[in-house]
Structures are given as C-alpha cells and as structure tokens.
Design an enzyme around this catalytic site. Structure first.
Site, PDB file in Angstrom:
ATOM      1  N   ARG A  15     -39.155   1.346-103.990  1.00 21.74           N
ATOM      2  CA  ARG A  15     -39.872   0.354-103.184  1.00 21.74           C
ATOM      3  C   ARG A  15     -41.133   0.905-102.526  1.00 21.74           C
ATOM      4  NH1 ARG A  15     -38.123  -1.939 -99.137  1.00 21.74           N
ATOM      5  NH2 ARG A  15     -39.224  -3.892 -99.432  1.00 21.74           N
ATOM      6  N   TYR A  23     -44.381  -1.109-103.413  1.00 23.46           N
ATOM      7  CA  TYR A  23     -44.954  -1.973-102.364  1.00 23.46           C
ATOM      8  C   TYR A  23     -45.398  -1.215-101.114  1.00 23.46           C
ATOM      9  CZ  TYR A  23     -41.362  -5.067-104.579  1.00 23.46           C
ATOM     10  OH  TYR A  23     -40.544  -5.747-105.428  1.00 23.46           O
ATOM     11  N   ARG A  45     -31.921 -10.087 -99.822  1.00 25.35           N
ATOM     12  CA  ARG A  45     -32.300  -8.954 -98.969  1.00 25.35           C
ATOM     13  C   ARG A  45     -31.572  -8.955 -97.628  1.00 25.35           C
ATOM     14  NH1 ARG A  45     -37.133  -6.448 -99.356  1.00 25.35           N
ATOM     15  NH2 ARG A  45     -37.976  -8.267-100.411  1.00 25.35           N
ATOM     16  N   CYS A  50     -41.507  13.921-111.171  1.00 23.49           N
ATOM     17  CA  CYS A  50     -42.818  14.442-111.580  1.00 23.49           C
ATOM     18  C   CYS A  50     -43.857  13.342-111.505  1.00 23.49           C
ATOM     19  CB  CYS A  50     -42.747  15.003-112.981  1.00 23.49           C
ATOM     20  SG  CYS A  50     -41.796  16.492-113.029  1.00 23.49           S
ATOM     21  N   GLU A  51     -44.228  13.002-110.296  1.00 21.29           N
ATOM     22  CA  GLU A  51     -45.114  11.876-110.034  1.00 21.29           C
ATOM     23  C   GLU A  51     -45.584  12.046-108.593  1.00 21.29           C
ATOM     24  OE1 GLU A  51     -46.641   8.752-111.913  1.00 21.29           O
ATOM     25  OE2 GLU A  51     -44.686   9.295-112.716  1.00 21.29           O
ATOM     26  N   GLY A  53     -35.197 -15.334 -98.833  1.00 17.65           N
ATOM     27  CA  GLY A  53     -36.415 -14.731 -98.318  1.00 17.65           C
ATOM     28  C   GLY A  53     -36.427 -14.371 -96.850  1.00 17.65           C
TER      29      GLY A  53
HETATM   30  C1  LIG Z   1     -35.368 -13.005-105.089  1.00 22.29           C
HETATM   31  C2  LIG Z   1     -34.923 -14.381-104.931  1.00 22.29           C
HETATM   32  C3  LIG Z   1     -34.097 -14.724-103.864  1.00 22.29           C
HETATM   33  C4  LIG Z   1     -33.702 -13.757-102.794  1.00 22.29           C
HETATM   34  O1  LIG Z   1     -34.781 -13.351-102.041  1.00 22.29           O
HETATM   35  P1  LIG Z   1     -34.540 -12.399-100.772  1.00 22.29           P
HETATM   36  O2  LIG Z   1     -35.880 -12.143-100.251  1.00 22.29           O
HETATM   37  O3  LIG Z   1     -33.882 -11.171-101.296  1.00 22.29           O
HETATM   38  O4  LIG Z   1     -33.675 -13.148 -99.831  1.00 22.29           O
HETATM   39  C5  LIG Z   1     -33.652 -16.021-103.793  1.00 22.29           C
HETATM   40  N1  LIG Z   1     -33.985 -16.929-104.724  1.00 22.29           N
HETATM   41  C6  LIG Z   1     -34.769 -16.620-105.771  1.00 22.29           C
HETATM   42  C7  LIG Z   1     -35.079 -17.672-106.756  1.00 22.29           C
HETATM   43  C8  LIG Z   1     -35.268 -15.360-105.909  1.00 22.29           C
HETATM   44  O5  LIG Z   1     -36.052 -15.068-106.943  1.00 22.29           O
END
Ligand SMILES: *Cc1c(COP(=O)(O)O)cnc(C)c1O
Length: 429
Positions: free
Chosen positions: A328, A332, A291, A359-360, A246
């Site tokens: 994306r 989002y 990510r 087409c959106e 994350g």
């Molecule tokens: C999506 C996810 C990640 C990776 O999240 P990032 O934001 O891409 O780093 C890690 N662990 C789990 C369980 C996830 O679902």
C-alpha cells in the site's frame, strides 16, 4: 471500532495478546487479526441498520479487503453477507461455509467461467457491470434452467474527495453505468426484457476511505431519484439498493473516522423518511464495507534487521518484510503508525524511514515517520494493516507470504500458515 490495543509492561497488546510473544511463537513477518474487533464492527454496523432503518437491509463484507476462510466464517457468523469479486473469492467463501444466498457477486469483467461458477454456486445476486455480462448471465442461466437475481451497478456521479486511485463514483470510471449519460437507463430497460435474469434493484459504490457523512446522503438521493424514474418508466418496483462501502479508518492520528452510528444515521434516516413521504415500502438497503471491518483489526509484526544512518540524509530501518506483504505504500503512499512492540511506551523522538527487503528502492512502509530507539532484533509493529495487506500480498523476490494469526480475548490461533519454499515452487513445472 478503531482497534483494540493496550500497552502492558511496555509491550503492545492486541485484544489481550502480547504481540512480542506472538512474534516469538509464530516468527515474523506476521499478520495478527483481532477477531474481537471484527465482530464488534459487524455488530455496530448491524446495530445502526436496526436502530435507524428497522433492520430492513443487509451488510455484506467486501471480502477483497481480507479474504481468508476464517475471516469469512467470522463475518458470516455475525450474520453478514459477503461480497466477492472473483471466482477465487467465491470459492473461499464457499469453502468457509458462507450461505451462498448472502453472497453478492461483483466484478467489472467476470469471465465466462466465473459467471458459470457463480450461477452453479447459486450466489444471491450478481452485480452486473457490463452489457456483455448481462447477456451472458441471462444466457448461461437459461442453459441451467434458472432465473438469476441481479442488481445493476450504477455510477451516481458523486465525488467522494478521496485518493484518485480509489475513487469510483464519478462518470469516468471503469465501473458501472452512468446515470447522467443515460447508460444506466438503457441497460435497465434491456435487463427487464430478459427471461433468465430478475432485476431487483441497483448498486453503487462511491469510493474508499471516506470520512464525511454527506457523500452517502447525496448518493442515496441520486439513487432514489433514479429508482423512482426507472419505476415510472418501466412500470415496476425495485426492492434493493446497495450504497457501497468505503468508510474511512484511522491509520494515523490525522485520520478522524466517525463511528458507524454517526456516519450511517443521516443516510438511513434520509432514505426512511423519504420512502415514507413517498408512500412506499422501505427499500432493502445494503452497505458493503471492507476496509473498516478488516483494517482496524490487523497489526503486522516484523523483526528489525539493519539500521542504516546516512548522516544529514535519513535513517533506514530495514524489516524482514515490505512491499510483498504490504504494497500500500508503494501503491498509494499510504500512511501508517509504527512502534516498537517491546517498548511501546517509549517516546518517539527519532524520525526514520522504514523499508522492506525487496530489490526495489520504492519498497518502503513509511518515510520520515516518528519512531523511538530502534535496533536489530526489535519487533516493529504496524497498526491498522488488516485490510488490503494480506489480500494484496505477492511473492515478489520469492519471499513466502506471512501467516495469519487471529486473536480473541488473549487467545491466539493460526488461521493461515506461513508459505514455505516448497509452496513457492509448487506450481512450477
Ligand atoms: C472495494 C469495494 C468495497 C469496499 O470498499 P472499502 O473501502 O474497503 O469499504 C465495496 N464495494 C465495492 C463495489 C468495492 O469495489
């Protein structure tokens, strides 16, 4: 590592490769990934674990961010493990030669076939996310005469201040067992009674695109409290704790991500000091970024088709891709930085909306974004598109998915071919 871009003679370069030349050579749309950026991120992550936590742990790459064989090979070569959330990701990792004992198998609703496949592949750990899964992993492992290591996915109840769709640490989540409700305790008690699973610890993941250090420390505190509680109640010790991924990345100038060293230092030192104080061995810590490893490494190149000025309203700049290769924005309202690859140093005095060819009406890549002079035939580059772009791509409107080219130190190589029209009808009967 926040990308590896430079401008030479007005052209945008990524890791020494001229994006204008890449577009000419491979056509557009085109995903370009910097191997150098991926490797640098892996090293920084491992470096933090070495420096602040005696190397006691493992980084696994959350392959859902960008799951192709070459990506799996590169991160595995850097010594990382891999997170898979489906049979398809598992198959990709296996085909890439990733050592299966370094695979963590996620997913909140693995099918029976996927569970059996994971057991047959001998994945290192199943991250168990439901009561039904626990029972089935135990049963199928028994049929195969093995004992499967598992972690239980727990929801610690931490709100990581991010977008609602990508927030997963709170109680109201389809993922995990909540500590607060007693569900996490109950499933743990059940797991230790089963003969063909071995519960070696716990897993959590609090969200995505997180910029603060505090949520990770807070999560570690809650998880260690929970682990101590379970150790007391069950009379056993747990050796593994995964704190999720994350880590935020820079999509635009507004995003200010911290280097891995800074974001990981407090949580690593917290866990280390606490374990020492409690007279316990260091628990093997896991982090699983997706990510932040794949995202900054990628740039997507398009060719501009029409430029439609609606006086007093806005200017639509249409490119030869869109929501099919990057959903994306429509999902989002994700923000990106845009530039013209062949005039990367021109001032961005124009405000435009970049749209795709589907087409959106919602098929946009960015609305009211700064861009310089633009006209038909220009190569438009979108930075930080390495994560959740290729992996979320679709064939909407029967548009073939773009190829993926990796670059390193100025050298480029094709790693995923462009889909053909024949590929599109391959499965049709
Ligand atoms: C999506 C996810 C990640 C990776 O999240 P990032 O934001 O891409 O780093 C890690 N662990 C789990 C369980 C996830 O679902």
């Amino acid at each position: 590592m926040f990308g590896d871009y430079e401008v030479r003679n007005g052209h945008l370069y990524i890791s020494g490769a001229d994006t204008v030349e890449l577009a000419k050579k491979y056509g557009t749309p085109l995903y370009v990934m910097s191997e150098d950026v991926v490797r640098a991120s892996c090293r920084e992550l491992k470096g933090a674990l070495d420096k602040y936590y005696d190397s006691c742990g493992m980084i696994t790459y959350a392959s859902k961010a960008m799951c192709v064989k070459e990506m799996c090979r590169i991160v595995a070569c850097e010594g990382l493990g891999i997170d898979c959330v489906s049979g398809g990701e598992l198959y990709t990792a296996k085909e890439a030669g990733v050592p299966m004992e370094k695979v963590h198998y996620h997913g909140n609703n693995k099918t029976d076939d996927e569970i059996r496949f994971g057991l047959d592949m001998k994945v290192g750990k199943f991250i168990v996310d439901s009561y039904e899964e626990l029972i089935k992993v135990n049963k199928f492992a028994g049929e195969k005469g093995i004992v499967q290591k598992i972690l239980i996915r727990v929801t610690p109840g931490v709100d990581a201040h991010t977008h609602d769709f990508i927030k997963t640490g709170q109680i109201d989540s389809k993922f995990g067992f909540a500590i607060e409700t007693g569900a996490a305790e109950e499933i743990s008690k059940k797991a230790v009674t089963l003969e063909n699973v071995f519960l070696s610890g716990f897993h959590c993941h609090i969200g995505s695109q997180i910029f603060e250090k505090e949520p990770f420390v807070e999560t570690a505190e809650i998880m260690l409290d929970f682990i101590n509680d379970m150790e007391n109640k069950l009379g056993m010790t747990f050796t593994n704790l995964v704190l999720g991924g994350g880590f935020g990345i820079k999509y635009t100038e507004d995003d200010k991500p911290l280097p891995y060293d800074e974001i990981l230092k407090p949580v690593l030192l917290y866990v280390k000091e606490r374990r020492i104080k409690e007279g316990k061995d260091l628990i093997r810590l896991g982090f699983e970024p997706g990510r932040s490893i794949a995202g900054p490494a990628g740039v997507t190149l398009y060719t501009v088709g029409s430029v439609k000025e609606i006086p007093g309203i806005r200017t639509y700049v249409s490119v030869d891709g869109g929501m099919g290769d990057n959903p994306r924005y429509i999902l989002y309202q994700a923000k990106y930085e845009f530039l013209i690859a062949g005039r990367a140093d021109q001032p961005k005095e124009k405000i435009v909306s970049v749209c795709g060819k589907c087409c959106e009406s919602g098929d946009m890549l960015g609305e009211n974004v700064p861009l310089g002079e633009v006209s038909e035939g220009d190569i438009l580059a979108v930075k930080a598109t390495g994560a959740y772009n290729y992996s979320m791509a679709s064939n909407y409107n029967r548009i073939p998915r773009p190829p993926v080219v990796f670059v390193s130190k100025g050298e480029d190589r094709l790693c995923v071919k462009r889909e053909s029209y024949e590929d599109l009808v391959k499965l049709d009967i």
